[in-house]
Design an enzyme around this catalytic site. Structure first.
Site, PDB file in Angstrom:
ATOM      1  N   GLU A  27      64.475  80.034 -23.393  1.00 25.99           N
ATOM      2  CA  GLU A  27      63.926  81.031 -22.476  1.00 25.99           C
ATOM      3  C   GLU A  27      64.587  82.386 -22.689  1.00 25.99           C
ATOM      4  OE1 GLU A  27      62.518  81.257 -17.907  1.00 25.99           O
ATOM      5  OE2 GLU A  27      64.545  80.482 -18.222  1.00 25.99           O
ATOM      6  N   HIS A  49      66.089  55.235 -30.578  1.00 32.49           N
ATOM      7  CA  HIS A  49      64.841  54.492 -30.680  1.00 32.49           C
ATOM      8  C   HIS A  49      63.629  55.394 -30.523  1.00 32.49           C
ATOM      9  CE1 HIS A  49      67.083  50.784 -30.747  1.00 32.49           C
ATOM     10  NE2 HIS A  49      67.800  51.257 -29.748  1.00 32.49           N
ATOM     11  N   LYS A 136      52.329  83.380 -14.633  1.00 31.04           N
ATOM     12  CA  LYS A 136      52.307  83.602 -13.175  1.00 31.04           C
ATOM     13  C   LYS A 136      51.172  84.541 -12.781  1.00 31.04           C
ATOM     14  CE  LYS A 136      57.259  82.934 -12.381  1.00 31.04           C
ATOM     15  NZ  LYS A 136      58.502  83.615 -11.983  1.00 31.04           N
TER      16      LYS A 136
END
Length: 159
Positions: A27, A49, A136
């Site tokens: 970010e 795994h 937003k």
């Protein structure tokens, strides 16, 4: 690849370290024109795994960062995985936290300092989040009924 870094903690106390680093680094430094390592990862024993197969066989080997505490019984498992990856040509880094609480704080401070210095070197504001703000803004317009985004129009057909 050279533009990715895998963070694999081998301690339950460090479970959320990869997510924290994704938030911090991706970010803060995910700005136009900056190429840096995308961060992913997960708990060591569980990750063996899932994406370890990729780590062993990727054409462009990512850097794998192992983080262990000195009092962890899974440290031997981490050592075995490091040996296997290195034999396969994958670059690895081992960080051992001694006196886990104190050294964990120091490790977080080091990561944050790295991001601060890179932001300075790249001449970017690490706190500016234009991509987040765009999402937003589109959401506000959508909620207000004023969204004319063609992608939203297409998505409305399916959702």
């Amino acid at each position: 690849s050279r533009y990715s870094r895998c963070v694999v903690p081998y301690s339950e106390a460090l479970r959320f370290l990869p997510e924290y680093l994704q938030q911090l680094e991706m970010e803060s430094l995910g700005k136009p024109g900056i190429n840096f390592a995308a961060v992913y990862g997960g708990m060591g024993v569980e990750s063996q795994h899932s994406f370890f197969q990729y780590l062993h066989n990727a054409e462009q080997k990512p850097m794998v960062e192992f983080v262990v505490t000195d009092e962890n019984p899974n440290a031997d498992v981490a050592k075995a995985q490091i040996a296997a990856l290195v034999q396969n040509g994958t670059p690895c880094q081992l960080i051992v936290l001694r006196e886990a609480f104190w050294s964990f704080g120091a490790l977080l401070a080091q990561y944050e300092y790295k991001v601060m210095r890179l932001a300075y070197l790249f001449n970017v504001n690490a706190y500016d989040q234009p991509a987040v703000e765009l999402g937003k803004e589109i959401m506000r317009n959508f909620e207000n009924g004023t969204c004319d985004d063609p992608i939203i129009e297409q998505l409305n057909k399916f959702i």
